[in-house]
Design an enzyme around this catalytic site. Structure first.
Site, PDB file in Angstrom:
ATOM      1  N   GLU A 120       0.951  -1.054  -0.115  1.00 33.98           N
ATOM      2  CA  GLU A 120       0.141  -0.078   0.067  1.00 33.98           C
ATOM      3  C   GLU A 120       0.797   1.287   0.080  1.00 33.98           C
ATOM      4  O   GLU A 120       0.719   2.260  -1.020  1.00 33.98           O
ATOM      5  CB  GLU A 120      -0.679  -0.120   0.767  1.00 33.98           C
ATOM      6  CG  GLU A 120      -1.683   1.022   1.285  1.00 33.98           C
ATOM      7  CD  GLU A 120      -2.398   2.112   2.337  1.00 33.98           C
ATOM      8  OE1 GLU A 120      -3.049   0.057   3.127  1.00 33.98           O
ATOM      9  OE2 GLU A 120      -3.460   2.712   2.432  1.00 33.98           O
TER      10      GLU A 120
ATOM     11  N   ASP B 147      -0.880  -5.110   2.803  1.00 29.93           N
ATOM     12  CA  ASP B 147      -1.193  -3.722   4.030  1.00 29.93           C
ATOM     13  C   ASP B 147      -0.473  -3.640   5.185  1.00 29.93           C
ATOM     14  O   ASP B 147      -1.593  -4.133   6.135  1.00 29.93           O
ATOM     15  CB  ASP B 147      -2.750  -3.570   3.601  1.00 29.93           C
ATOM     16  CG  ASP B 147      -3.130  -2.364   4.306  1.00 29.93           C
ATOM     17  OD1 ASP B 147      -4.937  -2.041   4.268  1.00 29.93           O
ATOM     18  OD2 ASP B 147      -2.969  -1.939   5.086  1.00 29.93           O
TER      19      ASP B 147
ATOM     20  N   ILE C 189      -0.597  -1.514   7.600  1.00 31.52           N
ATOM     21  CA  ILE C 189      -1.755  -1.488   8.722  1.00 31.52           C
ATOM     22  C   ILE C 189      -3.119  -1.357   8.004  1.00 31.52           C
ATOM     23  O   ILE C 189      -3.505  -0.007   7.060  1.00 31.52           O
ATOM     24  CB  ILE C 189      -1.740  -0.271   9.787  1.00 31.52           C
ATOM     25  CG1 ILE C 189      -0.144  -0.186  10.359  1.00 31.52           C
ATOM     26  CG2 ILE C 189      -3.052  -0.109  10.590  1.00 31.52           C
ATOM     27  CD1 ILE C 189      -0.247   0.732  11.350  1.00 31.52           C
ATOM     28  N   ASP C 190      -3.994  -2.547   8.319  1.00 32.31           N
ATOM     29  CA  ASP C 190      -5.071  -2.459   7.511  1.00 32.31           C
ATOM     30  C   ASP C 190      -6.236  -1.848   8.879  1.00 32.31           C
ATOM     31  O   ASP C 190      -6.499  -2.912   9.682  1.00 32.31           O
ATOM     32  CB  ASP C 190      -6.513  -3.494   7.192  1.00 32.31           C
ATOM     33  CG  ASP C 190      -7.456  -3.515   5.924  1.00 32.31           C
ATOM     34  OD1 ASP C 190      -7.520  -1.946   5.037  1.00 32.31           O
ATOM     35  OD2 ASP C 190      -8.220  -3.904   6.874  1.00 32.31           O
TER      36      ASP C 190
ATOM     37  N   THR D 131      -6.082   2.039   9.650  1.00 33.16           N
ATOM     38  CA  THR D 131      -4.946   3.148  10.280  1.00 33.16           C
ATOM     39  C   THR D 131      -5.675   3.630  11.012  1.00 33.16           C
ATOM     40  O   THR D 131      -5.129   4.891  11.888  1.00 33.16           O
ATOM     41  CB  THR D 131      -4.403   3.607   9.033  1.00 33.16           C
ATOM     42  OG1 THR D 131      -3.785   2.811   8.591  1.00 33.16           O
ATOM     43  CG2 THR D 131      -2.768   4.944   9.318  1.00 33.16           C
TER      44      THR D 131
ATOM     45  N   ASP E 258      -6.352  -4.592   0.465  1.00 29.29           N
ATOM     46  CA  ASP E 258      -6.932  -3.932   1.882  1.00 29.29           C
ATOM     47  C   ASP E 258      -7.319  -5.454   1.561  1.00 29.29           C
ATOM     48  O   ASP E 258      -7.485  -6.162   2.542  1.00 29.29           O
ATOM     49  CB  ASP E 258      -8.630  -2.998   1.023  1.00 29.29           C
ATOM     50  CG  ASP E 258      -8.387  -1.477   1.681  1.00 29.29           C
ATOM     51  OD1 ASP E 258      -8.288  -1.208   0.889  1.00 29.29           O
ATOM     52  OD2 ASP E 258      -6.933  -1.168   2.449  1.00 29.29           O
TER      53      ASP E 258
HETATM   54  O1  LIG Z   1      -6.609   1.740   6.581  1.00 29.16           O
HETATM   55  P1  LIG Z   1      -6.337   1.131   5.474  1.00 29.16           P
HETATM   56  O2  LIG Z   1      -5.051   0.443   4.760  1.00 29.16           O
HETATM   57  O3  LIG Z   1      -5.960   2.296   4.664  1.00 29.16           O
HETATM   58  O4  LIG Z   1      -7.426   0.826   4.340  1.00 29.16           O
HETATM   59  C1  LIG Z   1      -8.758   1.262   4.777  1.00 29.16           C
HETATM   60  C2  LIG Z   1      -9.444   2.092   3.861  1.00 29.16           C
HETATM   61  O5  LIG Z   1      -8.142   3.080   4.245  1.00 29.16           O
HETATM   62  C3  LIG Z   1     -10.820   2.770   3.947  1.00 29.16           C
HETATM   63  O6  LIG Z   1     -10.899   4.137   3.334  1.00 29.16           O
HETATM   64  C4  LIG Z   1     -11.963   1.429   3.406  1.00 29.16           C
HETATM   65  O7  LIG Z   1     -12.924   1.917   3.995  1.00 29.16           O
HETATM   66  C5  LIG Z   1     -11.186   0.410   4.744  1.00 29.16           C
HETATM   67  O8  LIG Z   1     -12.219  -0.540   4.228  1.00 29.16           O
HETATM   68  C6  LIG Z   1      -9.719   0.195   4.502  1.00 29.16           C
HETATM   69  O9  LIG Z   1      -9.823  -1.233   5.817  1.00 29.16           O
HETATM   70 MG   LIG Z   2      -6.156  -0.631   4.199  1.00 28.59          MG
HETATM   71 MG   LIG Z   3      -3.540   0.030   5.515  1.00 25.48          MG
END
Ligand SMILES: O=P(O)(O)O[C@H]1[C@H](O)[C@@H](O)[C@H](O)[C@@H](O)[C@@H]1O
Ligand SMILES: [Mg+2]
Ligand SMILES: [Mg+2]
Length: 289
Positions: free
Chosen positions: A70, A90, A92-93, A95, A216
């Site tokens: 990412e 990813d 950190i999913d 964040t 993601d």
């Molecule tokens: O936390 P990240 O890796 O950026 O992923 C999320 C994303 O930023 C959001 O826009 C989405 O709605 C989420 O489903 C993702 O997990």
């Molecule tokens: Mg993500």
């Molecule tokens: Mg992320």
């Protein structure tokens, strides 16, 4: 029969656990937050540090492997699947949850079509799937819910990070349509990967989102499939992980009801040329949280 990818998947699990340690440590300190495609598309130094930790660790063991990460893509690297074994990461999913010290934060590692690993480090839940060999959480087998009536279902979704009013209107039209099916409830863990692991665990019947990225959903897609679930595009048909649109459901019946309910639109694809992606990284001034 011996599994040629077993040691590779073991390494993925080990590095996911190490990534979780870094995330948990970072939660105890200050986090410098910047933004990417919008003022609410957050990224921290921990996202970038964890992604590099994972990539360097894999490169040392598997120098011919390729990566789609990412934060590497946000920094301008390509987002193209190649014929070489490709890891989709990813770091950190969730964040936004991480920045706000919420609970659900996962790190996801996927080696295209062979295995998927999602580690929820606060709960210490390691979700894994090996193609054709089932899905597990901390070694316990996963099975999707058997509830086929969408009116008896809980559906998960997220609002994404695009705040264009026309996009938000479509997201809310879909949410309204889903609520009025009716469904028992709508939930969002703040992490696409965690929402999909909840589908695989039988906790919710389906998850859908338009605006996610391949990193993601890649790992959790295999976990859902190996737990007996179904992946579908929001307009029906096979899911395209680069399309930024997905339905992950416990059954074709529930997935097809959602296809009839969601207001579909097509964000710029992940594998589009960088100039065609809306994700031009505009790092605004960093702030400490
Ligand atoms: O936390 P990240 O890796 O950026 O992923 C999320 C994303 O930023 C959001 O826009 C989405 O709605 C989420 O489903 C993702 O997990
Ligand atoms: Mg993500
Ligand atoms: Mg992320």
């Amino acid at each position: 029969m011996a599994d040629p990818w077993e040691s590779t998947m073991d390494h993925a699990v080990a590095i996911a656990r190490k990534a979780g340690e870094v995330v948990r440590d970072a939660l105890r300190g200050d986090r410098m937050v910047t933004t990417k495609s919008s003022a609410v598309d957050l990224v921290t130094q921990t996202d970038q540090k964890v992604e590099q930790l994972i990539i360097q660790s894999v490169k040392e063991k598997f120098p011919t492997h390729r990566f789609i990460g990412e934060e590497s893509v946000a920094a301008g690297e390509s987002c193209i699947l190649s014929d070489s074994p490709t890891w989709i990461i990813d770091p950190i999913d969730g964040t936004t949850n991480f920045v706000h010290t919420h609970l659900t934060v996962t790190s996801t590692l996927d080696l295209q079509v062979e295995f998927g690993v999602v580690y929820s480090c606060i709960e210490d839940k390691m979700f894994t799937a090996r193609r054709g060999r089932g899905a597990f959480c901390n070694g316990e087998p996963l099975q999707v819910s058997q509830q086929k009536a969408v009116e008896q279902a809980i559906v998960a979704t997220e609002f994404g990070s695009d705040r264009d009013p026309e996009v938000v209107d479509k997201i809310f039209q879909s949410l309204r349509n889903v609520l009025c099916l009716p469904v028992h409830g709508v939930r969002g863990a703040g992490s696409a990967a965690m929402n999909m692991c909840l589908v695989a665990s039988g906790c919710v019947e389906a998850y859908y989102e338009i605006g996610v990225h391949v990193w993601d959903v890649a790992a959790a897609s295999l976990i859902v499939s190996e737990a007996g679930g179904v992946l579908m595009d929001v307009e029906g048909g096979e899911v395209d992980l680069m399309s930024r649109r997905i339905i992950a459901a416990n059954s074709k019946t529930v997935a097809e009801r959602l296809v009839k309910t969601i207001v579909a639109f097509s964000p710029p694809r992940d594998d589009a040329a960088p100039s065609d992606r809306c994700e031009d990284s505009t790092h605004l001034s960093a702030r400490k949280v």
